[in-house]
Every structure is written in C-alpha cells, then in structure tokens.
Design a protein around this motif. Structure first.
Motif, PDB file in Angstrom:
ATOM      1  N   LEU A 160       0.861  -1.190   0.000  1.00 18.89           N
ATOM      2  CA  LEU A 160       0.000   0.000   0.000  1.00 18.89           C
ATOM      3  C   LEU A 160       0.896   1.237   0.000  1.00 18.89           C
ATOM      4  O   LEU A 160       1.731   1.404   0.889  1.00 18.89           O
ATOM      5  N   LEU A 161       0.744   2.073  -1.027  1.00 18.60           N
ATOM      6  CA  LEU A 161       1.503   3.329  -1.088  1.00 18.60           C
ATOM      7  C   LEU A 161       0.529   4.461  -0.797  1.00 18.60           C
ATOM      8  O   LEU A 161      -0.527   4.551  -1.446  1.00 18.60           O
ATOM      9  N   THR A 162       0.866   5.307   0.170  1.00 18.89           N
ATOM     10  CA  THR A 162      -0.083   6.358   0.523  1.00 18.89           C
ATOM     11  C   THR A 162       0.608   7.699   0.796  1.00 18.89           C
ATOM     12  O   THR A 162       1.807   7.739   1.040  1.00 18.89           O
ATOM     13  N   PRO A 183       4.787 -10.560 -10.279  1.00 21.07           N
ATOM     14  CA  PRO A 183       3.561  -9.799 -10.082  1.00 21.07           C
ATOM     15  C   PRO A 183       3.144  -9.665  -8.617  1.00 21.07           C
ATOM     16  O   PRO A 183       3.164 -10.625  -7.861  1.00 21.07           O
ATOM     17  N   MET A 184       2.822  -8.446  -8.231  1.00 18.86           N
ATOM     18  CA  MET A 184       2.330  -8.184  -6.887  1.00 18.86           C
ATOM     19  C   MET A 184       1.109  -7.280  -6.966  1.00 18.86           C
ATOM     20  O   MET A 184       0.682  -6.888  -8.061  1.00 18.86           O
ATOM     21  N   ARG A 185       0.556  -6.997  -5.803  1.00 19.53           N
ATOM     22  CA  ARG A 185      -0.632  -6.156  -5.745  1.00 19.53           C
ATOM     23  C   ARG A 185      -0.235  -4.804  -5.149  1.00 19.53           C
ATOM     24  O   ARG A 185       0.381  -4.766  -4.082  1.00 19.53           O
ATOM     25  N   LEU A 186      -0.561  -3.742  -5.844  1.00 18.50           N
ATOM     26  CA  LEU A 186      -0.207  -2.401  -5.369  1.00 18.50           C
ATOM     27  C   LEU A 186      -1.484  -1.594  -5.182  1.00 18.50           C
ATOM     28  O   LEU A 186      -2.272  -1.458  -6.121  1.00 18.50           O
ATOM     29  N   THR A 187      -1.699  -1.100  -3.973  1.00 12.82           N
ATOM     30  CA  THR A 187      -2.866  -0.244  -3.731  1.00 12.82           C
ATOM     31  C   THR A 187      -2.366   1.167  -3.462  1.00 12.82           C
ATOM     32  O   THR A 187      -1.438   1.371  -2.672  1.00 12.82           O
ATOM     33  N   LEU A 188      -2.954   2.122  -4.168  1.00 17.68           N
ATOM     34  CA  LEU A 188      -2.513   3.514  -4.082  1.00 17.68           C
ATOM     35  C   LEU A 188      -3.608   4.358  -3.443  1.00 17.68           C
ATOM     36  O   LEU A 188      -4.745   4.379  -3.932  1.00 17.68           O
ATOM     37  N   VAL A 189      -3.267   5.042  -2.353  1.00 13.92           N
ATOM     38  CA  VAL A 189      -4.251   5.901  -1.675  1.00 13.92           C
ATOM     39  C   VAL A 189      -3.641   7.284  -1.498  1.00 13.92           C
ATOM     40  O   VAL A 189      -2.589   7.428  -0.865  1.00 13.92           O
ATOM     41  N   SER A 190      -4.284   8.290  -2.071  1.00 11.58           N
ATOM     42  CA  SER A 190      -3.760   9.651  -1.910  1.00 11.58           C
ATOM     43  C   SER A 190      -4.913  10.637  -1.846  1.00 11.58           C
ATOM     44  O   SER A 190      -5.993  10.357  -2.379  1.00 11.58           O
ATOM     45  N   SER A 219     -10.705   1.384   4.675  1.00 16.41           N
ATOM     46  CA  SER A 219     -11.171   0.070   4.227  1.00 16.41           C
ATOM     47  C   SER A 219     -10.306  -1.000   4.880  1.00 16.41           C
ATOM     48  O   SER A 219      -9.394  -0.683   5.649  1.00 16.41           O
ATOM     49  N   ASP A 220     -10.576  -2.258   4.508  1.00 20.00           N
ATOM     50  CA  ASP A 220      -9.868  -3.354   5.144  1.00 20.00           C
ATOM     51  C   ASP A 220      -8.547  -3.608   4.416  1.00 20.00           C
ATOM     52  O   ASP A 220      -8.534  -3.848   3.208  1.00 20.00           O
ATOM     53  N   LYS A 255      -1.449   3.992  15.127  1.00 25.66           N
ATOM     54  CA  LYS A 255      -1.657   2.702  15.791  1.00 25.66           C
ATOM     55  C   LYS A 255      -3.085   2.203  15.581  1.00 25.66           C
ATOM     56  O   LYS A 255      -3.306   1.016  15.333  1.00 25.66           O
ATOM     57  N   ALA A 256      -4.056   3.118  15.633  1.00 27.82           N
ATOM     58  CA  ALA A 256      -5.460   2.721  15.454  1.00 27.82           C
ATOM     59  C   ALA A 256      -5.664   2.120  14.061  1.00 27.82           C
ATOM     60  O   ALA A 256      -6.344   1.100  13.898  1.00 27.82           O
ATOM     61  N   PHE A 257      -5.047   2.728  13.029  1.00 23.82           N
ATOM     62  CA  PHE A 257      -5.163   2.212  11.659  1.00 23.82           C
ATOM     63  C   PHE A 257      -4.505   0.831  11.552  1.00 23.82           C
ATOM     64  O   PHE A 257      -5.083  -0.107  11.000  1.00 23.82           O
ATOM     65  N   LEU A 258      -3.317   0.736  12.110  1.00 27.03           N
ATOM     66  CA  LEU A 258      -2.577  -0.525  11.970  1.00 27.03           C
ATOM     67  C   LEU A 258      -3.265  -1.652  12.742  1.00 27.03           C
ATOM     68  O   LEU A 258      -3.401  -2.769  12.230  1.00 27.03           O
ATOM     69  N   ASP A 259      -3.720  -1.340  13.972  1.00 31.36           N
ATOM     70  CA  ASP A 259      -4.402  -2.372  14.777  1.00 31.36           C
ATOM     71  C   ASP A 259      -5.772  -2.714  14.202  1.00 31.36           C
ATOM     72  O   ASP A 259      -6.174  -3.866  14.170  1.00 31.36           O
ATOM     73  N   GLY A 260      -6.478  -1.695  13.718  1.00 30.98           N
ATOM     74  CA  GLY A 260      -7.859  -1.888  13.292  1.00 30.98           C
ATOM     75  C   GLY A 260      -8.013  -2.409  11.876  1.00 30.98           C
ATOM     76  O   GLY A 260      -8.951  -3.152  11.581  1.00 30.98           O
ATOM     77  N   ARG A 261      -7.108  -2.020  10.973  1.00 36.41           N
ATOM     78  CA  ARG A 261      -7.328  -2.334   9.555  1.00 36.41           C
ATOM     79  C   ARG A 261      -6.255  -3.231   8.940  1.00 36.41           C
ATOM     80  O   ARG A 261      -6.467  -3.778   7.867  1.00 36.41           O
TER      81      ARG A 261
END
Ligand code: NCD
Length: 342
Positions: A160-162, A183-190, A219-220, A255-261
C-alpha cells in the motif's frame, strides 16, 4: 549497471539483484564491526541544492565507510550557481576534483543534464518531483530483509503506497523498481489532486501487476504486507494548491489504523522526514517502539545500499573483502534507545 545512477529506468532486474547482494556484503562494515579502505584516495562530491539530512549524510558516511573522503556544498547561496553558473560548467569543474558525484536539485531532469557533461559517475539524490533511485533501492532492500525475517517473499506481496504520490519522488522510483519483480498487488491511496502520475500506473500494470487506487484508508487492509507512507510535499505545491490545503486525519497511518485495519505482520515504512507538526497528520509517533514500524531499520539500510552503489559504480565491489580489519572503537549494541536486540 550504466556509469551513472539517474533513474530506476537504467536498472535491469539483474543489476538490482547484484546491488542487493553487494549491499548484504557491506553489512559488517555498515554495522561497524569491520573497516575497509577500498576507496582510499577517492573523493566524493556531494552537491545538495535542496534540503536533506539523511540522504546527504548517509551518502557521505557510506563513502567514508569505504575509506574515501567527501567534499560537499549545500544550497545555492554558497555555490557558484548563485552567480549564474550553468549545470554544464559546474559538472565539468566538479569532475576535475571528484571521482563520484551525488547531486540533489529542485528541478526534474537537472541531474541527468548535469551528468551529460561528465564521465565521472553521477548519482541522482533527488531531482524535484522526478526520481530518487537510491532511496528506492534501500526501500527494496528493507522490504526484502523484513520479509525474510517473516518468512515472506516479494512474489504476490500486497504493498500500500499512501500520501503524496504526485510529488513524492521516492514512490515514483519505488513503484518502477517493484515492477521489475514477480507480479504483486499495489494499492494507491492519496488525497484528491495528489494521485500517482498516470504513466507510472500504466507502466506497472503493463508489467502484469495488479494496481488499484482508493480514495481513503477507510477500508480493510488486513492482507497488506507493507504500508509505505509519504510526507505531503507542500514545497512543490502551486500557490493555488497551497491555498487552504490541509491533510485530513483520515490519511494518517497510526496505531489505530494498523491495529484496526491491518495485521500483526504488516510493516510500516516512510522515506522520512515525517512532518511531526500537530496539524500535518503525517505518520503518527504513537507507533514508535512498535516492531511493525520499520522506519529506522529503513534509514540504517541506507548505508549498506549506498556503499553498494559506490562500490559497483567505481568497480571495487569484488575487492572490499580483501582488506577488512576489525573495528577498534566502542560501538553500542543497539544504536537507538528503542531498538530491539535480536
Ligand atoms: C525524501 C525526499 O527528499 O525525496 N526524503 C528522503 O530522501 N529520504 C522524502 C521527503 O522529502 O518527503
């Protein structure tokens, strides 16, 4: 590998694998257990026309750890560029003094232009919003090391690149570098307006990777292996963009993002610096001390990787082990007070 390192475009998969292997062999020196003098007598020109702490100092330290010496200049004010000197002239002049040159400059393409006027190896330390190839190499080296510890491989990884994917040059180089692998999966959030340039998404997709873009971190991401977050590059904004811009807390990796998602196996990376001002909403300090936070292992990896770049460009990578000696000074067991001892 060609005679300069200006862009990831010039690197083949074999060249990258070679650099990764050479970097691994540099570890005893980077970790201050061994000393080499393989670059004794060589001089590096370290030219930084844009703000930098870790890139400038780690290139400098890496050259010194190989036994070389460094001359540097920082900012335009104290260089002849302030007197109107061209990149061509500066390049030719520096080539008479130095055996390798690292340059950072605010304009995209400027380091490549500088390199055209010299046969001395030039490394792009960041050209505006263009590229930062040595950072991408140390990022890849970090991912590989972290994955080995966790029994994972790059093939099929989800990254995930953000953050600021438009002006962040580290992610431009990193996405190209990752695209050389299976091949890998790359998700981009900006945030809106700061998306990854289209041509880079198309390039990566054309090499068989699955690229998805999302508008937010809400999201998850439980199957994400690496969260790579970046600082908003406000210094590259137009006046119109700066007007009223503030990064929403929704883009913060904490921490909330990492623990929760995410999961216990997700690692967090950032090229640094992170903007720690209260309203910046960059990578949160509440993850400090969390073993998933890989940012300082990442910065430490800058030394062996930059040593590998110099050794390869200057063609001494096979001679490094010939003159290793033991370190004689005091070195603490861990360099940071919060570092885990493994
Ligand atoms: C980055 C850069 O300068 O591109 N830092 C670095 O070199 N590690 C990222 C940034 O400035 O945000």
């Amino acid at each position: 590998m060609s005679s300069h390192l200006l862009s990831v475009d010039s690197l083949s998969r074999d060249a990258v694998d070679h650099l990764m292997r050479v970097a691994a062999r540099m570890e005893p020196i980077a970790q201050r257990r061994k000393v080499t003098r393989v670059l004794e007598g060589a001089v590096l020109g370290n030219l930084f026309f844009e703000a930098s702490t870790r890139t400038r100092v780690s290139f400098h330290a890496a050259f010194c750890r190989l036994g070389g010496s460094v001359c540097d200049t920082t900012g335009f004010t104290f260089s002849s560029m302030a007197k109107g000197e061209s990149l061509y002239d500066t390049s030719r002049v520096m080539s008479g003094y130095c055996d390798a040159i690292v340059m950072r400059h605010p304009e995209q393409g400027s380091v490549a232009e500088f390199a055209k006027a010299t046969n001395v190896p030039v490394i792009n330390g960041g050209d505006g919003p263009g590229e930062h190839p040595s950072q991408a190499l140390l990022d890849l080296y970090t991912i590989d090391k972290e994955f080995i510890r966790r029994g994972k491989t790059l093939a099929g990884a989800h990254v995930l690149l953000t953050g600021d994917l438009k002006y962040g040059r580290t992610v431009h180089s990193l996405i190209k570098l990752l695209s050389l692998y299976a091949p890998m999966r790359l998700t981009l959030v900006s945030p809106p307006g700061l998306e990854m340039p289209r041509h880079l998404i198309d390039l990566v997709a054309s090499r068989g990777h699955r690229v998805e873009t999302r508008e937010s971190l809400a999201s998850d991401f439980a199957d994400v292996d690496v969260v790579y977050t970046t600082r908003i590059q406000k210094e590259r904004f137009t006046a119109e963009m700066s007007e009223g811009f503030s990064l929403s807390r929704d883009y913060t990796v904490d921490k909330a993002f990492l623990d929760g998602r995410c999961s216990d196996h997700t690692i967090v990376m950032h090229p640094l610096p992170r903007d720690s001002r209260a309203d910046a909403n960059d990578l949160d300090v509440d993850l400090n001390g969390d073993p998933r936070l890989a940012i300082f292992r990442q910065t430490d990896n800058g030394i062996p990787v930059r040593m590998a770049i110099f050794a390869t460009l200057l063609q001494v990578e096979d001679q490094v082990e010939q003159d290793l000696r033991d370190v004689r000074w005091f070195v603490p067991a861990t360099v940071g007070v919060d570092d885990a001892r493994d």
